[in-house]
Scaffold this active site. Structure first.
Site, PDB file in Angstrom:
ATOM      1  N   SER A 572       0.314  -1.139 -10.621  1.00 27.88           N
ATOM      2  CA  SER A 572       0.487   0.242 -11.048  1.00 27.88           C
ATOM      3  C   SER A 572       1.668   0.321 -12.021  1.00 27.88           C
ATOM      4  O   SER A 572       1.631  -0.303 -13.080  1.00 27.88           O
ATOM      5  CB  SER A 572       0.673   1.150  -9.837  1.00 27.88           C
ATOM      6  OG  SER A 572       0.499   2.504 -10.169  1.00 27.88           O
ATOM      7  N   HIS A 690      -7.592   2.573  -6.774  1.00 27.27           N
ATOM      8  CA  HIS A 690      -6.233   2.123  -7.088  1.00 27.27           C
ATOM      9  C   HIS A 690      -5.684   1.179  -6.018  1.00 27.27           C
ATOM     10  O   HIS A 690      -4.598   0.632  -6.177  1.00 27.27           O
ATOM     11  CB  HIS A 690      -5.318   3.340  -7.234  1.00 27.27           C
ATOM     12  CG  HIS A 690      -4.042   3.064  -7.962  1.00 27.27           C
ATOM     13  ND1 HIS A 690      -4.006   2.596  -9.256  1.00 27.27           N
ATOM     14  CD2 HIS A 690      -2.740   3.183  -7.578  1.00 27.27           C
ATOM     15  CE1 HIS A 690      -2.751   2.454  -9.648  1.00 27.27           C
ATOM     16  NE2 HIS A 690      -1.961   2.793  -8.643  1.00 27.27           N
TER      17      HIS A 690
END
Length: 738
Positions: A572, A690
């Site tokens: 991320s 994610h």
């Protein structure tokens, strides 16, 4: 060389695709292997002039949603075919897969939460793809399965995310996460029977679940997005709603919104005594919010009338709980490392009084349990916890076992107990029950693991960054590894997020193979409070990359890793970190893994939640911010002609937090550039999002691919620990490695 002086992407050549491969960096100096032949990524002639600078964006077409754009879907399939072929043939891939599974195959419990006389917690027998939810009546009651998400989809990619029992424990709200998306479906059931209720709420996102008595609950959601835009559209018009149990979503009451401020987000909570509701308003990721309060005892007369308690987005105010009309909060107002305050909600002029003052160690969390405050602190990125009276008088220190992370400590005013999880790099999380009267902690559920934690060393060192700042770093290795060894360096450095010692079966497999794992607590995180965060964001973001590079230099200079044995990893915001540092210091790094990274810093604010990140990154539309973003954006600073390390990019087609277009564009640009002869691959998972809710089998497969790739290019002799008679690796695993 810094990213600012790098060569522009637009001059990269496709000729590099047929260049000969360089020798592999293995200990036995094996013959060179052929570099993968990448699929050709079509280039489009898009050049924009931004603040006087011409910016090429030849792979913008890869921003389209892979689920609805056939051209992008074809590109993904072609890239995955190349990556699967390469990763599947790597020596050690099967060894890592078997060892990760072995290390992950232990009974794992979530922290118990008590409602009425019932205790609720998750439990995974070991290799279940998703963790089921259980309930038991009383502390000594029999465990009963309440929800099993493993039966919700064929690919096990539908997960149970947040859940919340009603105050008396008779009903349960739970949220369903499908394919890793941030969108949630809220459902309900009767706890006694397990029977589902008819309630279903959709388009919830970035929300808590807060019961209002037993009649219904508060939640936050966005308007339903346009067709086929649910994974990419910007998130605006968040609002808080009340859903009454037994009614359709169309009858939900809007409780709080600000149509004139579409960018604001809201979260609702209710005090444990049920009298007060609180609405927290935020504008981004910064620790700055406003706070509204609703007296629920007056709702029959005044409805959802709210009054401001804290106005202005200047500081962080986090609700802990109430005792009568006294509200306890954690705040960084006049306290960069936070303090605990209280305020009388019935006072005509509310006045905040300090209960627990700020210290040099940041306050990480706080809760009211029984008649005590339990406060957790961070001491050089490791946990410590203390008990205070409600007036702030120090009580006892909760004894924790070494450098680790303690989480939990939840409960309610009047409770005699609390539960917490304690874990470290070499110790999977165990659940402990703390008796508040005696101060004694006893095991509630501790794991039976396939190794001895005492065989591993966990140390903390401090090293100087480029500007002399002292940075902490954890080092984990087998005690019998005494010389330089291939090292996996991990970092994040953003959004006030502190990295603390936690257990990972994937990381432990790297250590078991004879490698070293290092975690650098670089600036931008929350390890030392607001100043540490501020020193690594906006125009100071370069400090983050310098800190990370300095960690790698220290590891090599001090003989932790070998000259050609440094791998870096981040996800991320950490994926951005890896991309930027690879561009700036390809000479330092031997292999890199960038996971679900933010790679296009000039367009990140155009998708889903990306607009929130301007608090950490700045605004691409403002020239001063643009100049900084342009200087380190991974996509825009690939250095054509430089000798890059081996790079593996990973993402997922359903990631609606950091949309996969970031990774697609970066990988296409990296492959198209003459950036060395080592492999530059992208691995794209399906229905994994994610990272949250990822099934165990997908996590094992991805972990094995990543570690085998990093081992191949750092010279890690995979399975070396087993061949040396490492007792922690079973014979069956040794055989699979051979």
């Amino acid at each position: 060389m810094t990213a600012r002086s790098s060569v522009l992407l637009g001059i990269a050549s496709l000729l590099a695709l047929t260049a000969p491969a360089s020798p592999a960096m293995s200990k036995d100096d094996a013959l060179p292997e052929p570099r993968p032949v990448y699929p050709v990524s079509e280039r489009v002639d898009i050049v924009e002039t931004l603040f006087g600078e011409r910016i090429a964006d030849p792979f913008r077409w890869l921003e389209a949603d892979v689920r609805s754009d056939p051209r992008v879907a074809k590109w993904v399939a072609a890239q995955n075919a190349v990556s699967r072929g390469y990763l599947g043939s790597l020596p050690g891939r099967d060894w890592f897969s078997a060892r990760i599974a072995e290390l992950m195959n232990y009974e794992r419990f979530g922290i118990p939460r008590k409602f009425g006389n019932r205790y609720f917690y998750t439990r995974n027998t070991g290799l279940q793809n998703q963790s089921p939810l259980y309930v038991q009546d009383g502390l000594d009651g029999k465990r009963r399965l309440l929800l099993d998400p493993n039966a919700w989809s064929r690919d096990a990619a539908t997960a149970l995310s947040e859940w919340q029992p009603s105050p008396d424990g008779s009903k349960l709200l739970y949220m369903v996460q499908d394919g890793g998306t941030d969108w949630r479906i809220i459902r309900a059931l009767e706890v006694a029977t397990g029977e589902p209720l008819a309630d279903e709420v959709r388009w919830a996102k970035f929300t808590a679940l807060s019961w209002v008595g037993e009649e219904g609950f508060l939640y936050s959601r966005f308007p339903e997005p346009e067709k086929d835009r649910d994974f990419q559209a910007l998130n605006y018009d968040h609002a808080v709603y009340f859903h009454r149990i037994g009614t359709p979503q169309s009858e939900d009451e809007q409780v709080f919104s600000t149509p004139d401020f579409r960018e604001r987000g809201y979260n609702a909570s209710v005090s444990d005594d049920g009298r007060w509701a609180f609405i927290t308003s935020s504008t981004g990721t910064d620790a700055r919010n406003e706070l509204q309060v609703i007296d629920l005892s007056l709702r029959a007369r005044t409805g959802w009338h709210s009054r401001p308690l804290v106005s202005g987005f200047d500081h962080d105010w986090r609700v802990i709980d109430t005792v009568g009309s006294t509200l306890y909060l954690k705040t960084n107002k006049d306290a960069p490392t936070y303090r605990i305050v209280k305020v009388d909600l019935e006072a005509k002029t509310p006045k905040f009084e300090t209960v627990v003052p700020a210290r040099s160690e940041p306050i990480d969390g706080a809760s009211i349990v029984g008649d005590r405050l339990i406060v957790s602190f961070l001491k050089d990125a490791a946990s410590r916890a203390e008990v205070f009276t409600l007036d702030g008088k120090p009580g006892r220190i909760i004894e924790l076992n070494g450098l680790g992370s303690a989480t939990g400590f939840g409960g309610k005013p009047g409770d005699p107990e609390t539960f917490y999880n304690y874990a470290s790099f070499n110790q999977p999380g165990g659940i402990y029950r703390l008796d508040l009267e005696t101060g004694k902690s006893t095991p509630f559920a501790t794991p039976d693991i396939a190794f001895d934690p005492a065989d591993y060393a966990v140390d903390q060192v401090f090293y100087p960054s480029k500007d002399g700042t002292r940075i902490p770093m954890f080092l984990v290795k087998r005690k019998d590894v005494t010389g330089p060894a291939p090292t996996l360096l991990y970092g994040y450095g953003g959004f006030d997020n502190a990295l603390t010692p936690t257990f990972s079966s994937v990381r432990m497999a790297w250590v078991d193979a004879g490698g070293v794992f290092a975690l650098a607590n670089i600036r931008g995180g929350g390890e030392y409070g607001k100043a540490w965060h501020d020193a690594g964001r906006l125009h100071k973001k370069q400090n983050v990359f310098d800190d990370f590079a300095a960690a790698g230099e220290w590891l090599k200079a001090n003989g932790v890793t070998s000259e050609r044995g440094l791998a870096i990893q981040g996800g991320s915001n950490g994926g951005l970190l890896v991309g930027a540092v690879v561009n700036q210091r390809p000479d330092l790094i031997d292999a890199a893994h960038a996971a679900v990274g933010v790679m296009d810093m000039l367009r990140f604010d155009r998708w889903t939640a990306g607009r929130y990140w301007v608090d950490d990154y700045g605004y691409p539309s403002k020239e001063a911010d643009f100049r900084v973003l342009r200087s380190y954006s991974p996509y825009h600073n690939i250095r054509a002609g430089a000798d890059y390390p081996a790079v593996l990019v990973t993402t997922a087609d359903t990631d609606d937090r950091v949309v996969p277009g970031h990774s697609f564009k970066y990988a296409a640009a990296l492959q198209a550039a003459e950036a060395g002869d080592k492999p530059h691959l992208i691995r794209i998972e399906t229905r994994a999002g994610h990272g949250g809710g990822k099934p165990t089998d997908k996590a094992i497969a991805e972990g094995a691919d990543v570690l085998a790739f990093l081992a191949r290019w750092t010279g890690l002799d995979v399975g070396g620990g087993a061949s040396q008679g490492d007792p922690s690796i079973p014979t069956a695993v040794k055989e699979s490695a051979e």
